[in-house]
Design a protein around this motif. Structure first.
Motif, mmCIF file in Angstrom:
data_model
loop_
_atom_site.group_PDB
_atom_site.id
_atom_site.type_symbol
_atom_site.label_atom_id
_atom_site.label_comp_id
_atom_site.label_asym_id
_atom_site.label_seq_id
_atom_site.Cartn_x
_atom_site.Cartn_y
_atom_site.Cartn_z
ATOM 1 N N ILE A 11 -5.563 7.066 2.153
ATOM 2 C CA ILE A 11 -6.043 7.258 0.784
ATOM 3 C C ILE A 11 -6.357 5.906 0.144
ATOM 4 N N ALA A 12 -5.472 4.919 0.379
ATOM 5 C CA ALA A 12 -5.699 3.592 -0.194
ATOM 6 C C ALA A 12 -7.006 3.009 0.325
ATOM 7 N N LEU A 13 -7.263 3.199 1.598
ATOM 8 C CA LEU A 13 -8.492 2.695 2.204
ATOM 9 C C LEU A 13 -9.710 3.297 1.519
ATOM 10 N N SER A 35 0.806 -1.224 0.000
ATOM 11 C CA SER A 35 0.000 0.000 0.000
ATOM 12 C C SER A 35 0.833 1.266 0.000
ATOM 13 N N ILE A 36 2.115 1.167 0.266
ATOM 14 C CA ILE A 36 2.926 2.390 0.306
ATOM 15 C C ILE A 36 3.997 2.358 -0.775
ATOM 16 N N PRO A 37 4.408 3.571 -1.204
ATOM 17 C CA PRO A 37 5.357 3.640 -2.316
ATOM 18 C C PRO A 37 6.712 3.058 -1.952
ATOM 19 N N LEU A 38 7.389 2.534 -2.940
ATOM 20 C CA LEU A 38 8.718 1.966 -2.719
ATOM 21 C C LEU A 38 9.696 3.021 -2.223
ATOM 22 N N ILE A 39 9.551 4.238 -2.759
ATOM 23 C CA ILE A 39 10.463 5.302 -2.334
ATOM 24 C C ILE A 39 10.340 5.526 -0.829
ATOM 25 N N LEU A 40 9.118 5.513 -0.347
ATOM 26 C CA LEU A 40 8.915 5.724 1.080
ATOM 27 C C LEU A 40 9.546 4.594 1.879
ATOM 28 N N VAL A 41 9.353 3.354 1.392
ATOM 29 C CA VAL A 41 9.957 2.203 2.069
ATOM 30 C C VAL A 41 11.470 2.328 2.086
ATOM 31 N N LEU A 42 12.024 2.798 0.968
ATOM 32 C CA LEU A 42 13.475 2.988 0.909
ATOM 33 C C LEU A 42 13.920 3.988 1.973
ATOM 34 N N ILE A 84 10.643 17.151 6.323
ATOM 35 C CA ILE A 84 10.391 17.255 7.757
ATOM 36 C C ILE A 84 11.475 16.513 8.527
ATOM 37 N N ASN A 85 11.842 15.351 7.977
ATOM 38 C CA ASN A 85 12.905 14.585 8.610
ATOM 39 C C ASN A 85 14.204 15.384 8.664
ATOM 40 N N GLU A 86 14.507 16.048 7.549
ATOM 41 C CA GLU A 86 15.757 16.799 7.504
ATOM 42 C C GLU A 86 15.759 17.953 8.498
ATOM 43 N N PHE A 87 14.588 18.553 8.701
ATOM 44 C CA PHE A 87 14.540 19.718 9.562
ATOM 45 C C PHE A 87 14.436 19.354 11.029
ATOM 46 N N THR A 88 13.757 18.251 11.335
ATOM 47 C CA THR A 88 13.499 17.971 12.741
ATOM 48 C C THR A 88 14.209 16.723 13.255
ATOM 49 N N PHE A 89 14.755 15.939 12.342
ATOM 50 C CA PHE A 89 15.383 14.673 12.718
ATOM 51 C C PHE A 89 14.444 13.739 13.438
ATOM 52 N N ARG A 90 13.146 14.019 13.388
ATOM 53 C CA ARG A 90 12.201 13.081 13.967
ATOM 54 C C ARG A 90 11.805 12.121 12.849
ATOM 55 N N THR A 91 12.752 11.194 12.545
ATOM 56 C CA THR A 91 12.582 10.348 11.368
ATOM 57 C C THR A 91 11.301 9.537 11.436
ATOM 58 N N PHE A 92 11.121 8.859 12.568
ATOM 59 C CA PHE A 92 9.962 7.978 12.671
ATOM 60 C C PHE A 92 8.670 8.749 12.465
ATOM 61 N N ASP A 93 8.520 9.855 13.185
ATOM 62 C CA ASP A 93 7.291 10.631 13.072
ATOM 63 C C ASP A 93 7.044 11.075 11.642
ATOM 64 N N ALA A 94 8.087 11.566 11.023
ATOM 65 C CA ALA A 94 7.926 12.126 9.686
ATOM 66 C C ALA A 94 7.424 11.051 8.724
ATOM 67 N N PHE A 95 8.140 9.927 8.675
ATOM 68 C CA PHE A 95 7.757 8.915 7.700
ATOM 69 C C PHE A 95 6.493 8.186 8.107
ATOM 70 N N ALA A 96 6.252 8.066 9.411
ATOM 71 C CA ALA A 96 5.014 7.420 9.840
ATOM 72 C C ALA A 96 3.813 8.235 9.392
ATOM 73 N N SER A 97 3.920 9.548 9.494
ATOM 74 C CA SER A 97 2.810 10.382 9.037
ATOM 75 C C SER A 97 2.535 10.156 7.567
ATOM 76 N N ALA A 98 3.609 10.121 6.786
ATOM 77 C CA ALA A 98 3.416 9.891 5.351
ATOM 78 C C ALA A 98 2.772 8.533 5.116
ATOM 79 N N THR A 99 3.261 7.520 5.839
ATOM 80 C CA THR A 99 2.702 6.175 5.673
ATOM 81 C C THR A 99 1.219 6.173 5.967
ATOM 82 N N VAL A 100 0.852 6.792 7.075
ATOM 83 C CA VAL A 100 -0.559 6.813 7.455
ATOM 84 C C VAL A 100 -1.397 7.475 6.369
ATOM 85 N N LEU A 101 -0.885 8.580 5.821
ATOM 86 C CA LEU A 101 -1.627 9.263 4.764
ATOM 87 C C LEU A 101 -1.882 8.337 3.581
#
Lengths: 244, 257, 242
Positions: free
Chosen positions: C214-216, A64-71, C193-210
């Motif tokens: 949308i997929a749902l 469900s998520i893009p490969l770029i994001l996974v990378l 966001i990751n580059e600016f805040t170094f909160r890697t998990f939060d940044a990418f988790a937010s994107a993942t959730v989005l």
């Protein structure tokens, strides 16, 4: 407008190096992904209590998520995680290449898992019953009876998926890794020969992937035997769900 | 009671077997016993539960209550024991279920090697022997897809025999075959019976039942309606439903013949 | 997820960055999707017509646009196209201000690539219809165009709804490629966001959730669409099930 062929020819060794990495990455991800994916598919098919659910969540997530994001996830987080595991607590630089191998293997395994799972469902139920009636253990049943048939039937789709995988390896560009495309991009930007190198890259990919598609077509036509009740049509319909 | 088992004569004993598909009862208390060397034919209208019954014996179907005992092993208690049961019970399916990617010979060798731990050479000998018995030895190196339906079913019989089971189950073995080849398979089964194989056979082939069976059983609505020797079953059926069933079947077979 | 509500240097919140990324993703997805479906259905149908040159042209299209990686195609549209067309046009393209300068090439790349994939699905769908459909249409006197529009495509599209849903989901995921030419969609913003805040998990988790959300929504819509268009008396394959 002129096309500087010489520049391309001069850069060929560097490009080939990049191509080598692309091929390496594809092979590792395909083999690793198929092994992992088959195991996951069997787990889910057998309905192993907790594991089957875990597999379902994993596969759904990865698809469900893009490969770029996974990378990005893996590239930034895997070293952090490994760092937590070691006593020192610092992040271990894994090296981008190794991270790429792991990431692609795990990502592709979700797609291969779905292909194999559909194959497992498409196999005539009687095969499972015949094996069970003979007293074959689950391991033997899957290894000697079911999976060989599934692989034969799904070979064209697996080849298609692998071609897509090969195309996707170009995305390591976002990690500044030097695969075939990355190599071309580096030189193109360094020497300001964008047209020449990007076109060349496109043509080479076109040739390789076309040949791969031909291979897939050959597999499709060369189905050696027929199962008694002709399940191929059903399999093909199910497989419309190939990942882009 | 257990005397039958201690004399090692009784191969199969079913008591009070019940099964339902959801709310629909399919087996309503079946009692059955089979001694060594006996040939039992089970018949009945479609949907009567006869297929479900024999599939319960080797665990291809689960059941709600009752007991099934094969030789010394009780079914349903532990899943591990299922393996022991399946070793003693051979099954021949309506759809053959041969493994298409293996040769005929490999089909027959697979289970003895993997389940009984037989050495490859010996498994091969055994397989060739049984393939000869069912008269498909010349097809040993072909793949199932290259064989006719009758040949495939005979291979399926050989494959089950290679495990040297105590009892052979047949689930409508000729129903999926073209009429011309039904006889060759039935002849093979008759040959097996004459050699003393214990058999439990679900079939519509009444001629076969008359020739070979020790007992014929009619199952209807999930219950055993009548159980008798062939002569009595066919010539003087006791129950109304048996008479009705025989009337339908024999009329149908007479039309075909 | 705290980080989303922190202030950025420019007095906005990071959440607004992510939302801006979301808007670009959705816009790119929608516009590329429309283009891809329009072209894809046409090319897919073209692959099944009796007129040979059209079939060959369609086959070539699919061959080319399927076998070049999406990333490469996008780069070709963004970097190479302005160079190879007549200078005047090339210059006017280069004048376009970002982010639109990134948007149009991304639409072209995504649209044409996805179109080639949709074409294959549509072709499979049309080919799965019995030959009798065309013969009946001929007998009734319909032109080729009418046959496709009124008879073949309506059936083929219904058959392929599950796979088309899959393509739509794929297109959504592929929009992330646009970050390589500078479009600030969801993944690009997450990386920022990751580059600016170094909160890697939060940044990418937010994107993942989005993306998951949308997929749902997409799956729900697809389910409804399939139900709406189901032909009474037929049982279609079930919608894409994860």
């Amino acid at each position: 407008m002129s096309f500087d062929f010489a520049a391309v020819i001069n850069a060929t060794p560097y490009l080939l190096q990049g191509l080598l990495f692309s091929v390496e990455l594809t092979l590792v991800a395909m083999i690793g992904g198929m092994v992992l994916g088959t195991l996951m598919a069997i787990t889910r098919h057998m309905g192993v209590p907790v594991a089957a659910e875990a597999v379902r969540v994993y596969v759904t997530l990865m698809r469900s998520i893009p490969l770029i994001l996974v990378l990005f996830w893996f590239f930034f987080l895997v070293p952090l995680l490994l760092g937590h595991l070691t006593p020192a607590g610092r992040s271990i630089p894994l090296g981008p290449k190794f991270t790429a191998f792991i990431t692609f293997t795990l990502f592709e395994s979700a797609y291969y898992a779905e292909i194999v799972r559909a194959g497992l469902k498409a196999i005539d139920k009687g095969q499972y019953e015949g094996a069970k009636a003979l007293g074959l253990s689950n391991t033997t049943m899957y290894w000697s009876v079911v999976v060989p048939q599934v692989l034969r039937v799904t070979a064209p789709i697996i080849v298609s998926q692998t071609i897509i995988l090969f195309q996707d390896t170009a995305l390591v560009y976002v990690l500044s890794l030097t695969d075939f495309f990355g190599a071309a991009a580096k030189i193109a930007q360094r020497d300001s020969k964008l047209v020449e190198f990007y076109s060349t890259v496109a043509v080479v990919y076109l040739l390789i992937c076309s040949m791969g598609s031909e291979l897939s077509e050959r597999f499709r036509k060369k189905q050696g035997y027929r199962s008694p009740r002709g399940r191929f049509e059903r399999t093909r319909r199910m497989f419309g769900l190939a990942r882009p | 009671m257990d005397d039958a088992f201690s004399t090692r004569n009784e191969i199969l004993r079913i008591e009070g077997l019940e099964q339902s598909y959801g709310a629909l009862p399919v087996l309503r208390g079946i009692d059955l016993h089979v001694n060594k060397g006996e040939r039992i034919v089970i018949c009945g209208p479609s949907g009567s539960g006869k297929s479900t019954l024999i599939r319960c014996i080797n665990g291809l179907e689960t059941f709600k209550s009752g007991t099934i005992r094969v030789k010394d092993v009780c079914s349903g208690e532990h899943l591990r024991l299922l393996k022991d049961i399946r070793r003693e019970v051979g099954m021949v399916f309506q759809g053959f279920n041969l493994f298409p990617h293996l040769s005929v010979l490999e089909n027959c060798m697979l289970a003895p090697i993997k389940v009984r731990g037989v050495k490859k050479a010996e498994a091969r000998e055994r397989a060739l022997g049984f393939l000869q018995k069912v008269r498909v030895l010349d097809q040993a190196h072909k793949h199932p897809g290259q064989l006719s339906g009758g040949q495939q079913q005979r291979v399926a019989i050989a494959r089950a025999l290679c495990m040297q089971p105590s009892i052979m189950l047949f689930d409508e073995p000729t129903s999926a075959l073209d009429p011309e080849v039904v006889q060759e398979v039935l002849a093979t089964m008759v040959g097996l019976a004459k050699e003393g194989m214990t058999m439990l056979c679900v079939t519509h082939e009444m001629g076969f039942a008359r020739e070979v069976a020790d007992r014929v059983i009619l199952i209807d609505g999930g219950r055993i309606v009548e159980e008798a020797a062939p002569a009595q079953f066919f010539d003087t059926p006791q129950h109304e439903r048996t008479r009705a069933f025989l009337g339908r079947v024999l009329r149908g077979q007479a039309e075909v013949a | 997820m705290q980080v989303l509500f922190d202030q950025t240097a420019e007095r906005g919140t990071y959440l607004s960055w992510l939302m801006s990324g979301l808007c670009w993703t959705l816009l790119l997805w929608f516009v590329s999707g429309v283009l891809a479906f329009a072209i894809g259905i046409t090319v897919g149908a073209a692959r099944t017509v009796r007129y040979l040159p059209l079939r060959i042209a369609a086959r070539l299209y699919v061959q080319v646009f399927r076998n070049v990686p999406l990333l490469v195609q996008v780069f070709l549209w963004y970097f190479v196209l302005p160079e190879v067309i007549p200078t005047a046009w090339g210059n006017s393209i280069k004048q376009i201000a970002p982010p639109w300068a990134s948007f149009y090439p991304a639409v072209a790349g995504l649209g044409l690539y996805t179109a080639s994939r949709i074409a294959e699905q549509v072709r499979a769908g049309i080919n799965s219809l019995s030959e009798g459909q065309r013969k009946a249409a001929d007998a009734l006197g319909l032109t080729a165009f009418q046959t496709y529009l009124l008879i073949l495509l309506p059936q083929a599209l219904r058959i392929t709804i599950p796979t088309l849903t899959s393509e739509a989901l794929g297109l959504l995921k592929n929009t992330s490629v646009a970050l390589t030419i500078g479009l600030l969609e969801i993944t690009a913003r997450a990386e920022q966001i990751n580059e600016f805040t170094f909160r890697t998990f939060d940044a990418f988790a937010s994107a993942t959730v989005l993306y998951l959300l949308i997929a749902l929504v997409l799956h729900q819509v697809a389910f409804q669409v399939e139900r709406m268009f189901q032909i009474p008396g037929t049982s279609q394959n079930t919608t894409f099930r994860k």
